[in-house]
Design an enzyme around this catalytic site. Sequence first.
Site, short mmCIF file in Angstrom:
data_model
loop_
_atom_site.label_atom_id
_atom_site.label_comp_id
_atom_site.label_asym_id
_atom_site.label_seq_id
_atom_site.Cartn_x
_atom_site.Cartn_y
_atom_site.Cartn_z
N VAL A 20 0.83 -1.21 0.00
CA VAL A 20 0.00 0.00 0.00
C VAL A 20 0.87 1.27 0.00
CG1 VAL A 20 -1.82 1.27 1.22
CG2 VAL A 20 -1.84 -1.24 1.24
N VAL A 139 -11.30 -0.63 6.07
CA VAL A 139 -12.38 -1.59 5.79
C VAL A 139 -12.69 -1.57 4.30
CG1 VAL A 139 -14.77 -2.24 6.27
CG2 VAL A 139 -13.39 -1.21 8.08
N GLY A 141 -10.91 -1.90 1.50
CA GLY A 141 -10.00 -1.28 0.51
C GLY A 141 -10.53 0.01 -0.08
N ILE A 143 -13.38 0.78 -1.32
CA ILE A 143 -14.83 1.08 -1.23
C ILE A 143 -15.09 2.14 -0.17
CG2 ILE A 143 -17.13 0.13 -0.81
CD1 ILE A 143 -16.02 -2.63 -1.42
N GLU A 197 -2.66 -10.46 4.05
CA GLU A 197 -1.89 -9.79 5.10
C GLU A 197 -0.49 -10.39 5.15
OE1 GLU A 197 -3.22 -7.13 7.12
OE2 GLU A 197 -4.47 -7.35 5.37
N LYS A 212 -12.54 -5.76 10.80
CA LYS A 212 -13.36 -4.84 9.98
C LYS A 212 -14.80 -4.83 10.48
CE LYS A 212 -10.34 -5.60 6.04
NZ LYS A 212 -10.05 -6.49 4.91
N GLY A 309 -5.41 -4.79 -2.28
CA GLY A 309 -4.45 -4.46 -3.33
C GLY A 309 -3.91 -3.05 -3.12
P1 NDP Z 1 3.36 -4.64 3.69
O1 NDP Z 1 3.83 -5.74 4.58
O2 NDP Z 1 3.42 -4.82 2.23
O3 NDP Z 1 4.14 -3.29 4.05
C1 NDP Z 1 4.43 -2.90 5.36
C2 NDP Z 1 5.45 -1.77 5.32
O4 NDP Z 1 5.63 -1.27 6.63
C3 NDP Z 1 6.82 -2.20 4.80
O5 NDP Z 1 7.36 -1.20 3.99
C4 NDP Z 1 7.66 -2.33 6.08
O6 NDP Z 1 9.02 -2.00 5.89
C5 NDP Z 1 7.02 -1.27 6.95
N1 NDP Z 1 7.17 -1.60 8.36
C6 NDP Z 1 6.64 -2.64 9.02
N2 NDP Z 1 7.00 -2.61 10.31
C7 NDP Z 1 7.78 -1.51 10.45
C8 NDP Z 1 8.48 -0.94 11.54
N3 NDP Z 1 8.46 -1.48 12.75
N4 NDP Z 1 9.17 0.21 11.33
C9 NDP Z 1 9.22 0.78 10.11
N5 NDP Z 1 8.58 0.27 9.03
C10 NDP Z 1 7.88 -0.86 9.20
O7 NDP Z 1 1.86 -4.32 4.16
P2 NDP Z 1 0.66 -3.75 3.30
O8 NDP Z 1 1.11 -2.56 2.54
O9 NDP Z 1 -0.03 -4.84 2.59
O10 NDP Z 1 -0.37 -3.31 4.46
C11 NDP Z 1 -0.10 -2.18 5.23
C12 NDP Z 1 -1.33 -1.87 6.11
O11 NDP Z 1 -2.45 -1.63 5.27
C13 NDP Z 1 -1.74 -3.00 7.06
O12 NDP Z 1 -2.27 -2.43 8.23
C14 NDP Z 1 -2.82 -3.71 6.27
O13 NDP Z 1 -3.73 -4.40 7.11
C15 NDP Z 1 -3.50 -2.52 5.62
N6 NDP Z 1 -4.24 -2.83 4.41
C16 NDP Z 1 -3.65 -3.57 3.41
C17 NDP Z 1 -4.34 -3.82 2.25
C18 NDP Z 1 -3.76 -4.63 1.15
O14 NDP Z 1 -4.51 -4.94 0.19
N7 NDP Z 1 -2.50 -4.99 1.19
C19 NDP Z 1 -5.71 -3.32 2.07
C20 NDP Z 1 -6.23 -2.54 3.18
C21 NDP Z 1 -5.50 -2.32 4.32
P3 NDP Z 1 10.00 -2.92 5.00
O15 NDP Z 1 9.49 -2.79 3.59
O16 NDP Z 1 11.35 -2.35 5.17
O17 NDP Z 1 9.84 -4.32 5.54
N1 HSE Z 2 -5.75 -8.85 3.52
C1 HSE Z 2 -6.87 -7.98 3.35
C2 HSE Z 2 -7.87 -8.63 2.44
C3 HSE Z 2 -6.40 -6.67 2.75
O1 HSE Z 2 -7.55 -9.65 1.81
O2 HSE Z 2 -9.00 -8.15 2.36
C4 HSE Z 2 -7.50 -5.63 2.68
O3 HSE Z 2 -7.85 -5.19 3.95
#
Ligand code: NDP
Ligand code: HSE
Length: 433
Positions: A20, A139, A141, A143, A197, A212, A309
């Site tokens: 994200v 909640v 994505g 939407i 996740e 959610k 996504g």
């Molecule tokens: P990722 O695992 O892809 O990315 C997490 C990022 O956070 C990475 O860049 C990581 O760094 C960084 N990070 C994690 N822990 C630390 C820390 N302690 N200090 C500094 N940086 C840190 O996760 P997503 O992007 O998939 O998800 C992020 C959030 O968004 C979550 O809360 C998820 O539930 C939410 N979300 C995700 C969706 C999805 O479709 N993926 C949809 C809706 C919500 P590094 O890259 O160096 O490891």
């Molecule tokens: N892992 C979550 C899903 C990301 O599959 O819906 C969006 O919150």
Amino acid sequence: MSAPSLGPALRVALLGCGVVGSEVATLLTTHRDELASRVGAPLDLVGIAVREVSRPRAGVTGTALEALLTQDADSLVREADIVIEVMGGIEPARELLLAAIASGASVVTANKALLAQDGPTLYAAADEAGVDVYFEAAVAGAIPIIRPVRESLAGDQVERILGIVNGTTNYVLDRMASEGLDLDEVVAEAQRLGYAEADPSADVDGHDAAAKAAILASLAFHTRVSLEDVAVEGIMGLTADDIAWASRTGQVVKLLAIAERTTDGVVVRVHPALVPETHPLAGVRGAFNAVFVEASAAGELMFYGRGAGGAPTASAVLGDVVSAARHRVLGGKGPIESSYAQLPVLPASQALTRVQIRIDVQDRPGVLAKVAAVVAEHGVSIEAVRQAPVGEVAHLVVTTHAARQDALDKTVEAIRGIDVVDRVVSVLRVEGI
Ligand code: NDP
Ligand code: HSE
């Protein structure tokens, strides 16, 4: 026409640059001028906190964004006007957001796990500091569902929310149904596509959907509902046979998040359920999400779109950033927590539902009468029975009318004890009728 005059730039800090975060950083950069015009001030991305600066990141590595990467999240949050948290997990996300709020920053987060566990602490801190907490991306994505429930429906009474709010499990169930694929194989695919996740057990065990559900229920019923209040079952117990039988009976299997108001309080649960093929939720395919809301004056509403996504989620994050930024430029503040109703949160045993019970029984006269008698003894009524021969045994599919979950559980236990019942093959709730 001359360009609108802009106020001083707002400093934006980004925590996380994964699926994200990298999309958020890209959108902030590529839409910089448009965003400035919409907000009335430029949004300057001043830093991106990550765990490991040297990790290659699509859209970031080799661009001007790379120079913004830092491991010093603590300093970053203290120098920003707006902090975007897309790192996930409880700590250090929680402490960083509280530090940001204490320094006077508004915060935007996609972190449903944190909000469902300890949202009220963040809301109270933000209220005291006079800043915003926005969380549209937490909640479903892309939407828009938080704003509609929190603002558009604030004059109505929400009775029930029925949602497909986890993209990974919907993708998995859809692929299992349409292509007969194995569960583990499709979960790995969902991870590669960026839907799952960091730990995909949060998806398949239902905990992501439960977080959610807690957030939606809190907003809809003006009542604090936390993760522990949500009864959760994931999709791991489902078999290809369950999915095939669903199709034979004109239904599909979906992982549903259900939040409903009853006469005695609120019940919130997440579990797989059979949904009739004619229900709008049945047509939600792949990683798409949909939230079906029943409100007393509005009637039925459905919100549909991409629930997971990078880019879809970043869209919701950016919408929140614009709202928070506009408040900094124009004054004003977003909605604060509304938990005045404090309705009792009831266990799932109090929910009204129906079940479809598949049973292997001995193929002899009187079996059906015995099963029907046991069901009736528990005050449950049968809506339909189908029978199909399966080798030496007969397969009975009993669908009940609505009854309380505790009565249905006792009914199933009693059926297991009937002498002519070889085994209860599966029990699935039926929703959306
Ligand atoms: P990722 O695992 O892809 O990315 C997490 C990022 O956070 C990475 O860049 C990581 O760094 C960084 N990070 C994690 N822990 C630390 C820390 N302690 N200090 C500094 N940086 C840190 O996760 P997503 O992007 O998939 O998800 C992020 C959030 O968004 C979550 O809360 C998820 O539930 C939410 N979300 C995700 C969706 C999805 O479709 N993926 C949809 C809706 C919500 P590094 O890259 O160096 O490891
Ligand atoms: N892992 C979550 C899903 C990301 O599959 O819906 C969006 O919150």
